[in-house]
Scaffold this active site. Sequence first.
Site, short mmCIF file in Angstrom:
data_model
loop_
_atom_site.label_atom_id
_atom_site.label_comp_id
_atom_site.label_asym_id
_atom_site.label_seq_id
_atom_site.Cartn_x
_atom_site.Cartn_y
_atom_site.Cartn_z
N PRO A 246 0.51 -1.02 0.18
CA PRO A 246 0.24 -0.22 0.21
C PRO A 246 0.46 1.38 -0.40
CG PRO A 246 0.21 -1.36 2.14
CD PRO A 246 1.20 -1.83 1.39
N CYS A 247 1.55 1.79 -0.85
CA CYS A 247 2.61 2.87 -0.75
C CYS A 247 1.53 3.87 -1.38
CB CYS A 247 3.52 2.39 -2.30
SG CYS A 247 2.46 2.61 -4.08
#
Length: 280
Positions: A246-247
Amino acid sequence: MNTQENINYERIAEAIDYLRLNFKSQPNLDEVAEKVNLSPFHFQRMFTDWAGISPKKFLQYLSLDYAKGILKDQQATLFDAAFETGLSGTGRLHDLFMNIEGMTPAEYKNGGKALSINFSYAETPFGNIIVASTQKGICYMAFADDKDDAFKQLYTAFPNATYHQMVDLMQQNALNIFKSDWSQLAKIKLHLKGTDFQLKVWEALLKIPTGGLNTYASIAHTIQLPTACRAVGSAIGANPVAFLIPCHRVIKSTGEFGQYHWGSSRKAAMIGWEAAQMNF
């Protein structure tokens, strides 16, 4: 791939952009609906079906004050809440479900000649994606606004691999991450090409829970390299697996969302959508 679901997402993304750009004037439902060429009734229903909440409520999750509040908590409240609830529901931490295995030099040398890669396309709440897997796990996932371009980017990473356009069980399980009910989610294995530093950063991203946000500086501290913020930013930008790693949950220390490899509008949509899931 121009399905109704994708058309709806494009309208939602356009609406989110308009709401963010015109936040100070607080545009009403009629104005936003007109912007996306829908009646107020149909726009409200479409948006609520997608997010689970009204556009007005959704906008609160995109505000600077909301982001600053999350950052101020330094994730402590979110982590504690997750453990107190037995790690149930969408609040579960990503790292309980993800296992990263780095590719060996032998696997990716000569352009990935030793790799056999399955790939397929799918729909998500945030548009179409391409997802690819080796025998060991998911090696690539990217939003595919252009189908051919998305495959070219995968091919560039492993130009000599053998490719098969097919859906496998690893891909199907990974796509379950987009569902609000994670009760049937099995462990997702990621098989990634990256440096030791990149892998360390990507593993740190997995510790940001759904609905949470973090900063580049905090990630640098997490991996015990507090002066490496710029390098951390580069590693985050090189993330080969959209959403699963989850950048999109990493924002500026000011509370601004900042840029995103697959578009700032999509990043805002993802952050707001996850916040809505957590606050049902």
